[in-house]
Every structure is written in structure tokens, then in C-alpha cells.
Scaffold this motif. Structure first.
Motif, PDB file in Angstrom:
ATOM      1  N   ALA A 129      37.554 -38.554 -44.614  1.00  0.00           N
ATOM      2  CA  ALA A 129      37.953 -39.526 -43.601  1.00  0.00           C
ATOM      3  C   ALA A 129      39.474 -39.557 -43.476  1.00  0.00           C
ATOM      4  O   ALA A 129      40.098 -40.599 -43.647  1.00  0.00           O
ATOM      5  CB  ALA A 129      37.417 -40.912 -43.958  1.00  0.00           C
ATOM      6  N   GLN A 131      43.173 -39.894 -42.109  1.00  0.00           N
ATOM      7  CA  GLN A 131      43.746 -40.673 -41.013  1.00  0.00           C
ATOM      8  C   GLN A 131      44.228 -39.776 -39.882  1.00  0.00           C
ATOM      9  O   GLN A 131      44.323 -40.208 -38.734  1.00  0.00           O
ATOM     10  CB  GLN A 131      44.890 -41.538 -41.546  1.00  0.00           C
ATOM     11  N   THR A 146      28.894 -40.797 -45.749  1.00  0.00           N
ATOM     12  CA  THR A 146      29.791 -39.647 -45.822  1.00  0.00           C
ATOM     13  C   THR A 146      29.024 -38.381 -46.181  1.00  0.00           C
ATOM     14  O   THR A 146      28.004 -38.448 -46.888  1.00  0.00           O
ATOM     15  CB  THR A 146      30.878 -39.882 -46.888  1.00  0.00           C
ATOM     16  N   ILE A 389      30.179 -45.100 -44.994  1.00  0.00           N
ATOM     17  CA  ILE A 389      31.519 -44.976 -44.434  1.00  0.00           C
ATOM     18  C   ILE A 389      32.246 -46.312 -44.591  1.00  0.00           C
ATOM     19  O   ILE A 389      31.727 -47.367 -44.223  1.00  0.00           O
ATOM     20  CB  ILE A 389      31.461 -44.586 -42.942  1.00  0.00           C
ATOM     21  N   GLY A 390      33.443 -46.267 -45.137  1.00  0.00           N
ATOM     22  CA  GLY A 390      34.241 -47.469 -45.319  1.00  0.00           C
ATOM     23  C   GLY A 390      33.997 -48.199 -46.618  1.00  0.00           C
ATOM     24  O   GLY A 390      34.774 -49.082 -46.992  1.00  0.00           O
ATOM     25  N   GLU A 391      32.941 -47.841 -47.331  1.00  0.00           N
ATOM     26  CA  GLU A 391      32.589 -48.536 -48.567  1.00  0.00           C
ATOM     27  C   GLU A 391      33.673 -48.419 -49.638  1.00  0.00           C
ATOM     28  O   GLU A 391      33.882 -49.335 -50.444  1.00  0.00           O
ATOM     29  CB  GLU A 391      31.263 -47.984 -49.094  1.00  0.00           C
ATOM     30  N   ALA A 393      36.953 -47.943 -49.066  1.00  0.00           N
ATOM     31  CA  ALA A 393      38.296 -48.216 -48.547  1.00  0.00           C
ATOM     32  C   ALA A 393      39.062 -49.138 -49.493  1.00  0.00           C
ATOM     33  O   ALA A 393      38.492 -50.059 -50.096  1.00  0.00           O
ATOM     34  CB  ALA A 393      38.203 -48.850 -47.166  1.00  0.00           C
TER      35      ALA A 393
END
Length: 497
Positions: A129, A131, A146, A389-391, A393
Motif C-alpha cells: 500500500a 503512498q 491485502t 486493508i488499513g488494519e 495503519a
């Protein structure tokens, strides 16, 4: 349009092209059509190379994979004249002047490269992921999850049927982890089996190996035949195999002695389905005539993880410095987590780095003693299913603290605080099994033998099991993989995408 494109592996496509049943151009157009259909949802391919590919597909091609569509990984697989970003905003516009040796070998094998796949910044995470590309890469089995990393884009592209095989690399599990998450076969070759030149003698101090992700064992074997062997100026050349790997997979593996463990070397939790994947594999191996029993190398898992993390810090610092030299990028061109890792790398003394590097020999000797009794070591490939996804972060409070640390240049203080041990556990607890192979230079593979429904009634997910062999014994792994593929075929299971 070639309607049966999705049904064939690379070997099958190459046979059809060689026999004139389809052309390289038709195969390429099928791949491009599939890319257009699914890549907007997956974000697997980050740099398209359609014009280059169409021109190449019209030229006479030779090699074992002549005319087969292919994708490169966007780090260390440089294609002259095409940006090579390593997933970093700092390298967005950097263009190499020459092909990497492995890319030249892919081309010599006849492959038609039509793009590059996404990777996390400098291949630093087991999640893709970056940026740079804004949109995270998603797993074809469950778009909320993911595909892993760092070869996450490659794995998503192969699993979704954009290509049957794609370039990948593995410095801490980056072939095997995405293979496990996406239901693919992933072989990590021995240190030095595949060249890293001309820009590197060894990538990540020899911990990283390049190869491919595939759906079939035969594609992996034939590709290794095409790319293996030292290039000019390589630091060393390991012994050549007794016969071609494509021939090895036609041979029975014999009765193998296999030790297995389902316990995390960090003492952290292992998901029940990851445990079940190994237990099912052990029963299958026993049914196939192998001797299988619980056993593990006598290695301190925490010490090995600290050695890996120390290398990880230092290599990140070197990657950031190299990128800044190449492009003149400022510090803010790099992701926050990358900047923290680089600060820690710069804060390590040369003596500390070398001391941890010397410990790699301890792990290699311990694994060598294990292999005096057992031909292979079997574990889960990962300790957990793919994260959402985002877990993972970084929470806002931790981001704010990281910015303070960077402003104060407090890397040395962090190293003395005991934070490294915490980082070892938090960063590797989902993937604690793969680094052993990297630091010992041994070949290993993830085999997609298990599937299970996701929690809370979600989509069915694949689970991989890992086998680690003695240094230089890719043939043992491939022979067993071919036997397992025949006993429990996985090629017909495709993601709902």
C-alpha cells in the motif's frame, strides 16, 4: 481474443504460441484485456508498458517462454528507459539506463513484458500500500484484504489471471507470503542462485533472492532454469544443479524426512487455520510415504528476529540515502515509517550492524544440524490470514510521536529504550516463519495446500505451508512440490474475482 487465456499456465501458453495456435500478439491482447477488466479494482500493476510490449510481440522471439505475457516487480528489476520507483515518491521519475541482469534473462527467455507491479516502499512491508500510488493493492480472493508484500502486486496479478507468472523477490518472505495469501506457488531460491547484478552483488546482504510467482510448479521450475547462474562479476557462484529443474519435477522425490512445527518462533499466536494447514500437509505427506514428525531447529527465534530487524534498519537507511543521491529528494518524499526506520539504521553503529550480521552464521549452523536429520522443515508460511486493508495503519498518536522523534534525531535513544524488541514482536508476529530462510540463505517454498472460509462468513481464503531445504537443494523442493501438486491440485481453484 484468445478465450482460453485464463486456463493456461506460462508453459501451456508457450506451447500454443510455438505451435502457431495463437500468436504472441493475441496472447498479449488477452493479458491487456484482463488487466483492463480487473486492475482498476486490484491496483496490482502500477507502471504500464503497453507500447513496448506490442512492439516486442511483433518481433521474432526465442526462448522457453517465447511470446508469454509477463510483469516485472517495481524494485531491483530495472528495465532500461522505464521508471523504477521501488514504491517510493522519491524515485517516481528515476529511469535506469540499463536492464538488470534478471530482466535481461527474462527477455532472453522470450517473455513479453507489458508492465511493472506495485511493491511497498523499498519492499519493506508484508502489505502493498505505497503512498506513491495512493490506492492499495488488493487481494483477488477478498478485495478488503491485502495480497501481502512485498511482491503483492505480482501475486495479485497472477492470482487474478492477468498473467500466469510474474517477477518477484524475497528478502524476508516477499515471495512466500504473497504466495500464501493469494493461493499461489512461491519458490525462494538459494542465496546466489539467481544474479542481482549489475547494480548489486547481493541484495540485502544476500538475504534477498529473485525469482517469480506462479500458479504451477512446472512454470517455476522452467523459469529457474532460464534465470539461474552467476553473472559477470558476481561475488560467488554456487554449484550448478545435477540436471535441469524442468527434468527434476518429472522425478519422484523419494522418501523424505520432514520435521514440522506450528509454533511461532516468537511465541506469538498462530491462527488455527494456519495450524490446520500444516497438520493437513503432514497427513498428506505421510500418506505419500514420507517420514513426518514434530521437530524444529534449535534457534532462538527472538535473536533471529532482532538480527533481521537490524539488517532491515540498515538497509532502509542505505536505500533512502541512495534514493536521495539519485534524485536529490528531500526527507518528506519518503513515507513516515520509512523515515523512522532509516533514522534507526543511521543510529546503529557499524560495529552493532556487523555484530548482528555475524549472528547469521549461528542460525545457518543450527539449521544445518537440523538438516543432518531432516531433509525439510515444514511450518505455516504465515501465522495469520491476510490482514484487512488499513488494519495495520500506524495510529495518529504514534505518527505524531514519530514526527517528534525525527525532529529530535532521537534514533539512538530509541535503540537504547528497548523499543526494538517491541518492534520485533509487533512487526513480525503475523509473519514470523519466513526470515529463517533469508538469513541462512537456504531455498524455501510456499505451497497452497489449504483453503478455509474467512472469519465472520467472509470469502474463502487460501493458506500456504512453507518448506525449507538445505542450501542449494531447490531440486528437492521442486520434486516434492510436483508430487503435492499432483496429489492435491490447486490450479483449478481461482478467486471469485
Amino acid at each position: 481474443m484468445f478465450k482460453e487465456y485464463l486456463r493456461h499456465d506460462a508453459t501451456g501458453l508457450a506451447t500454443l504460441i510455438a505451435g502457431g495456435e495463437i500468436s504472441a500478439g493475441e496472447a498479449l491482447e488477452a493479458a491487456l484485456a484482463r488487466m483492463a477488466e480487473v486492475n482498476p479494482r486490484l491496483a496490482a500493476i502500477c507502471i504500464p508498458m503497453e507500447a513496448i510490449a506490442r512492439q516486442r510481440a511483433q518481433a521474432p522471439l526465442r526462448g522457453p517462454f517465447a511470446g508469454v505475457p509477463f510483469l516485472l516487480k517495481d524494485i531491483a528489476q530495472d528495465y532500461a528507459g522505464v521508471p523504477s520507483t521501488s514504491g517510493s515518491r522519491a524515485l517516481r521519475d528515476w529511469v535506469p539506463r540499463q536492464h538488470a541482469e534478471i530482466v535481461q534473462r527474462f527477455l532472453d527467455a522470450g517473455l513479453v513484458v507489458f508492465g511493472k507491479t506495485a511493491t511497498p516502499e523499498f519492499a519493506l512491508k508484508a502489505e502493498t500500500a505505497p503512498q506513491l500510488w495512493e490506492q492499495p493493492t488488493r487481494n483477488p480472493w477478498d478485495l478488503a484484504r491485502t495480497p501481502g508484500g512485498s511482491s503483492g502486486g505480482a501475486a495479485a496479478a497472477v492470482a487474478a489471471g492477468i498473467v500466469p507468472v510474474a517477477g518477484a523477490s524475497d528478502g524476508g518472505g516477499s515471495i512466500r507470503i504473497p504466495a500464501a495469501y493469494c493461493g499461489l506457488f512461491g519458490l525462494r531460491p538459494s542465496r546466489g542462485r539467481v544474479p542481482s547484478g549489475p547494480d548489486y552483488g547481493e541484495f540485502w546482504d544476500g538475504a534477498s533472492s529473485q525469482h517469480v510467482l506462479t500458479r504451477s510448479v512446472r512454470d517455476s521450475a522452467r523459469m529457474l532454469d532460464a534465470i539461474a547462474g552467476a553473472d559477470a562479476g558476481a561475488p560467488f557462484a554456487i554449484g550448478l544443479p545435477e540436471r535441469a529443474y524442468a527434468e527434476e519435477i518429472q522425478r519422484p522425490p523419494g522418501k523424505l524426512r520432514i520435521g514440522f512445527s506450528t509454533e511461532s518462533p516468537l511465541g506469538t499466536p498462530v491462527h488455527p487455520e494456519c495450524v490446520q494447514a500444516v497438520m493437513h500437509a503432514a497427513r498428506l505427506l505421510t500418506d505419500l510415504g514420507h517420514a513426518v514428525e514434530p521437530a524444529r531447529p534449535q534457534i532462538d527465534g527472538h535473536a533471529l528476529a532482532r538480527s533481521f530487524i537490524g539488517m532491515y534498519f540498515g538497509q532502509t537507511a542505505a536505500s533512502v540515502a541512495r534514493a536521495r543521491r539519485l534524485t536529490g529528494a528531500g526527507a518528506r518524499a519518503f513515507e513516515l515509517e520509512t523515515r523512522i526506520l532509516a533514522l534507526l539504521g543511521r543510529s546503529l553503529s557499524a560495529g552493532d550492524y556487523v555484530d548482528e550480521r555475524l549472528r547469521w552464521n549461528d542460525y545457518a549452523r543450527a539449521l544445518g544440524r537440523f538438516h543432518q536429520t531432516y531433509d525439510l522443515y515444514l511450518t505455516p508460511t504465515t501465522a495469520q490470514p491476510p490482514n484487512r486493508i488499513g488494519e495495520l495503519a500506524t495510529p495518529p498518536l504514534q505518527q505524531a510521536a514519530a514526527k517528534v522523534v525525527l525532529a529530535l534525531h532521537a534514533g539512538r535513544l530509541l535503540l537504547k529504550s528497548g523499543m526494538v524488541d517491541t518492534l520485533v514482536t509487533t512487526s513480525l508476529q503475523r509473519v514470523p516463519f519466513t526470515q529463517l530462510s533469508n538469513l541462512t540463505g537456504t531455498p524455501s517454498m510456499s505451497v497452497p495446500l489449504h483453503r478455509a472460509p474467512a472469519e465472520a462468513g467472509g470469502a474463502q481464503l487460501p493458506y500456504g505451508v512453507q518448506f525449507v531445504a538445505r542450501f542449494g537443494e531447490e531440486a528437492t523442493l521442486l520434486r516434492l512440490a510436483a508430487q503435492l501438486e499432483q496429489a492435491r491440485p490447486w490450479g483449478g481453484f481461482r478467486p471469485p474475482l
